[in-house]
Design an enzyme around this catalytic site. Structure first.
Site, PDB file in Angstrom:
ATOM      1  N   GLU A  96      21.037  13.332  -0.356  1.00  0.00           N
ATOM      2  CA  GLU A  96      21.720  12.986  -1.591  1.00  0.00           C
ATOM      3  C   GLU A  96      22.172  11.673  -1.753  1.00  0.00           C
ATOM      4  O   GLU A  96      22.514  11.193  -2.716  1.00  0.00           O
ATOM      5  CB  GLU A  96      22.940  14.013  -1.587  1.00  0.00           C
ATOM      6  CG  GLU A  96      23.989  13.479  -0.331  1.00  0.00           C
ATOM      7  CD  GLU A  96      23.690  14.224   0.903  1.00  0.00           C
ATOM      8  OE1 GLU A  96      24.526  13.980   1.880  1.00  0.00           O
ATOM      9  OE2 GLU A  96      22.755  14.977   1.022  1.00  0.00           O
TER      10      GLU A  96
ATOM     11  N   GLU B  76      19.275   4.827   6.146  1.00  0.00           N
ATOM     12  CA  GLU B  76      19.025   6.085   6.654  1.00  0.00           C
ATOM     13  C   GLU B  76      18.754   6.041   8.293  1.00  0.00           C
ATOM     14  O   GLU B  76      18.154   5.195   8.620  1.00  0.00           O
ATOM     15  CB  GLU B  76      17.719   6.668   5.982  1.00  0.00           C
ATOM     16  CG  GLU B  76      17.320   8.033   6.128  1.00  0.00           C
ATOM     17  CD  GLU B  76      18.470   8.935   6.137  1.00  0.00           C
ATOM     18  OE1 GLU B  76      19.296   8.992   6.997  1.00  0.00           O
ATOM     19  OE2 GLU B  76      18.418   9.874   5.119  1.00  0.00           O
TER      20      GLU B  76
ATOM     21  N   SER C   4       4.319   2.573   7.953  1.00  0.00           N
ATOM     22  CA  SER C   4       3.978   1.544   7.146  1.00  0.00           C
ATOM     23  C   SER C   4       5.231   1.226   6.114  1.00  0.00           C
ATOM     24  O   SER C   4       5.803   1.994   5.849  1.00  0.00           O
ATOM     25  CB  SER C   4       2.942   1.909   6.079  1.00  0.00           C
ATOM     26  OG  SER C   4       1.705   2.034   6.672  1.00  0.00           O
TER      27      SER C   4
ATOM     28  N   HIS D  20       0.900  -1.317   0.083  1.00  0.00           N
ATOM     29  CA  HIS D  20      -0.124   0.065  -0.104  1.00  0.00           C
ATOM     30  C   HIS D  20       0.955   1.255  -0.028  1.00  0.00           C
ATOM     31  O   HIS D  20       0.153   2.367  -0.241  1.00  0.00           O
ATOM     32  CB  HIS D  20      -1.094  -0.211   1.180  1.00  0.00           C
ATOM     33  CG  HIS D  20      -0.385   0.255   2.605  1.00  0.00           C
ATOM     34  ND1 HIS D  20      -0.079  -0.678   3.488  1.00  0.00           N
ATOM     35  CD2 HIS D  20      -0.027   1.522   3.092  1.00  0.00           C
ATOM     36  CE1 HIS D  20       0.166  -0.315   4.427  1.00  0.00           C
ATOM     37  NE2 HIS D  20       0.306   1.096   4.459  1.00  0.00           N
TER      38      HIS D  20
ATOM     39  N   ASP E 235      -0.034  -7.634   1.736  1.00  0.00           N
ATOM     40  CA  ASP E 235       0.529  -6.286   1.678  1.00  0.00           C
ATOM     41  C   ASP E 235       1.999  -6.203   1.673  1.00  0.00           C
ATOM     42  O   ASP E 235       2.372  -5.837   2.527  1.00  0.00           O
ATOM     43  CB  ASP E 235      -0.131  -5.562   2.931  1.00  0.00           C
ATOM     44  CG  ASP E 235       0.026  -4.198   2.929  1.00  0.00           C
ATOM     45  OD1 ASP E 235       0.607  -3.427   1.814  1.00  0.00           O
ATOM     46  OD2 ASP E 235      -0.260  -3.309   3.851  1.00  0.00           O
TER      47      ASP E 235
END
Length: 709
Positions: free
Chosen positions: A236, A228, A367, A212, A258
């Protein structure tokens, strides 16, 4: 003529999925369309340790904007900039300036705290500066996120830096009146990012997330930032998306299967997470073992039918929960909703996690992020954040995709023969062939021969002549065609077989929805009898085609229940102008479109070639026709009127109306006739007895109208 009818219904969305709640039974979570699902984020957790989450990935939009910051008493607040603002860095006492509709007195050398509302942002800023203010903080007046799209206007001449904060932080800053605020706005724009979902890196060029999160037409315009941790920097490093593979059995209504795989445009050398085997997942669930979920965003929980969340951090957060068996999860949700556990839609491809007392869990924005357990063989992923009721509410466990059930599907794509997993032809026009291409890629290290076949439908035809063999690392394309009949909702699986049993292959699901039948009988009633116009009509979810109106001149839509669409289409050949009168009798909207809580109720939507052009609704029992005109370009134009019924109130006639439908074709003037003189033949005297003849060449012009694909 090849054509593809896209209705793109944008009526009100009602979810009990993705941690957004609607007043419906949890038997089957549903949504009116599958183009959007609420995001999810962490509640009751803490900052994660970066080294513990090397595979954590953010699904981000990357953009350039001014950097902003705000701190008071060593507390850092999330801020946003205003377009057309100015840069600068200031510190001063906070002074309250109300809504900023008058010069802020005693503001000299201070920072103005101003509430959004009534007057323009630029006027608020000017009134701060006119009172001697050196900077301003404008906080939202709604319980939603921060101010989005705020602008001071191209004519803004102020010289002080301005930042925006959300309502919660603004109210907290009112308690800090007299304290020193330090705020800054960068002089130039910087590359930034904003995460809408989490994900997990599997290794090489593959990322795992929730279906989703990427189930939209513009999903591949976003990027994946592998490894991250702090969203305030590192934009960048975000990597472009090469391909998106949504599971072929993904059901956006039931939020089932899902799961989606993302192929990155370039590989990453980050550490990938291991996916747990089914027996490991089952055992940890039986033992109600500790599991951890991570993500970015709102840390404010709420009960079902309440919310929204707020307080979105830049730093990755994590929270520890307890796994449950699906039986325990269904029992708990059933008890909370007062229904039988057998009626709770938690299936074998899902797994739940929570803590009994509530207060901790995932919520809007997480999510797609990983739910992991720390096993004797290291950290392994058992779930993907999928859906739930409220955020971290007691009695409402969060529901996650059980990734162990999809290990074969994942490996078939990442290490075998991958094909575009899903194609929906959507609505079709009776007798109009639709054709699409599905990409096939060999991600194995072996050259293979391929064969293709549909599983159970004669509705689709296949041309695989471009893909008899496929070398390792290469791609080809198969062509699938669909000839709509009046039959509705057809589906088939496209199965790939390789000549090497060691090379796995994936399959694709091809579907088509309601077919709109010829509506010749409506031509005279609607007002259109042009040979260039062909009419079609039908409905979805049990709705009927448009009919001659029983109360008005013209035609009217026909819906008999909730979540139905009654559709009328004019296929128009050639350039020209289409004019018509339209009206609607439906439930009235109580809010304007600019209001954050605005929802589109029962309405009549107008589309041109799949793009939403306009919409009318909210006249209750009054039927007032207005004239409308559309400029149509050369080729085949599909004009679509769809009356869409939401799941709630019915008022007025609950219908849309059309009359005086007239197409006026543009008259194209023929080019000037070419006049070519014939030279005199050799030895001619050129006298009166030998006049040269003039040849008049009439060129027949054949215009072949361009077909849109």
């Amino acid at each position: 003529m090849n054509s593809f009818l896209k209705t793109g219904i944008t009526s009100a969305l009602f979810f009990i999925c993705g941690f957004a709640v609607a007043a419906k039974s949890p038997l089957i979570p549903y949504s009116k369309t599958n183009s959007q699902i609420a995001e999810t984020r962490i509640v009751g957790g803490e900052e994660a340790i970066q080294e513990n989450w090397p595979w954590m990935t953010a699904y981000v939009g990357v953009f350039t904007n001014f950097l902003t910051s705000l701190s008071v008493n060593n507390v850092i607040y999330e801020t946003r900039s205003f377009t057309s603002g100015v840069g600068g860095q200031v510190s001063g006492e906070i002074i309250a300036c109300g809504i900023g509709d008058a010069v802020c007195v005693d503001a000299t050398g201070n920072v103005c705290l101003i509430e959004r509302g009534i007057v323009d942002f630029s006027e608020k800023s000017d009134n701060c500066e006119a009172g001697g203010g050196i900077g301003a903080i404008i906080y939202n007046n709604e319980e939603v996120d921060n101010i989005t799209g705020g602008t001071l206007g191209e004519d803004y001449t102020g010289t002080i830096p301005i930042v925006a904060v959300n309502q919660k932080d603004g109210l907290a800053l009112l308690e800090q009146i007299g304290n020193i605020a330090s705020l800054a706005v960068s002089e130039t724009t910087e590359l930034q990012q904003d995460a809408s979902c989490g994900a997990s890196f599997l290794g090489d060029k593959w990322v795992l997330t929730a279906a989703h999160c990427v189930d939209s037409e513009n999903a591949n315009q976003f990027k994946m930032n592998v490894g991250e941790y702090d969203l305030s920097n590192g934009a960048e490093n975000a990597i472009d998306i090469a391909n998106i593979y949504i599971h072929p059995q993904y059901d956006a209504d039931a939020i089932s299967n899902d799961i989606a795989l993302i192929e990155l445009a370039s590989s990453s050398d980050a550490v990938g997470v291991k996916i747990a085997d089914p027996d490991v997942t089952d055992q940890y669930a039986i033992e109600n073992s500790l599991a951890t979920v991570a993500g970015w965003g709102g840390r404010a929980g709420y009960a079902p039918n309440e919310g929204p969340t707020s307080d979105f951090p830049d730093i990755l957060h994590k929270v520890d929960l307890r796994l449950t068996t699906n039986a325990q999860c269904r029992e708990e949700l059933g008890e909370s909703f007062g229904i039988s556990a057998a009626n709770v839609g938690v299936t074998d491809v899902m797994i739940c996690a929570a803590i009994p007392e509530g207060g901790r869990g995932s919520c809007q924005g997480d999510s797609g992020g990983p739910l992991v357990v720390n096993t004797g063989s290291g950290v392994q992923q058992v779930g993907i954040v999928s859906w739930g009721f409220g955020c971290a509410a007691s009695g409402y466990p969060g529901v996650y995709t059980r990734v162990s059930e999809f290990k074969d599907w994942i490996s078939a794509i990442t290490d075998g023969i991958a094909i575009t997993q899903r194609h929906n032809f959507g609505l079709g026009l009776e007798g109009e062939v639709q054709t699409t291409g599905l990409a096939v890629t060999n991600n194995s290290e072996t050259n293979v021969g391929l064969s293709f076949a549909f599983s159970d439908s004669n509705t689709f035809t296949l041309d695989a002549s471009n893909c008899p063999t496929l070398d390792a690392g290469n791609s080809c394309q198969v062509s699938v065609s669909y000839l709509p009949t009046i039959a509705n909702n057809v589906s088939s699986k496209l199965i790939i077989t390789t000549d090497d049993p060691q090379v796995q292959s994936s399959s694709a699901t091809v579907t088509a929805g309601t077919t709109l039948g010829y509506a010749v009988e409506l031509a005279a009633t609607a007002g259109s009898e042009s040979d260039a116009v062909t009419l079609f009509s039908g409905g979805t979810n049990g709705a009927s085609a448009w009919v001659a109106s029983s109360t008005e001149v013209g035609i009217e839509s026909t819906t008999t229940g909730d979540l139905q669409d009654s559709i009328f289409v004019a296929s128009i050949e050639g350039e020209g102008v289409l004019t018509f009168d339209w009206a609607v009798s439906s439930e009235a909207n109580t809010l304007v479109e600019t209001d954050p809580d605005f929802e589109r109720f029962d309405a009549l939507f107008l589309y041109l070639n799949g793009d939403l052009v306009d919409v009318i609704n909210g006249n209750d029992d009054e039927i007032s026709f207005t004239e409308y005109s559309l400029n149509l370009s050369e080729g085949i134009n599909l004009v679509n009127w769809t009356y869409s019924k939401d799941p709630d109130v019915s008022e007025g006639d609950d219908k849309g109306f059309i009359r005086n439908l007239v197409f006026t074709a543009t008259v194209v003037a023929p080019p000037p006739v070419a006049v070519v003189p014939i030279p005199a033949p050799p030895n001619s005297s050129g006298g009166a007895g030998s006049l040269g003849w003039i040849l008049l060449c009439l060129v027949g012009l054949i215009f072949r109208l361009r077909t849109k694909h």
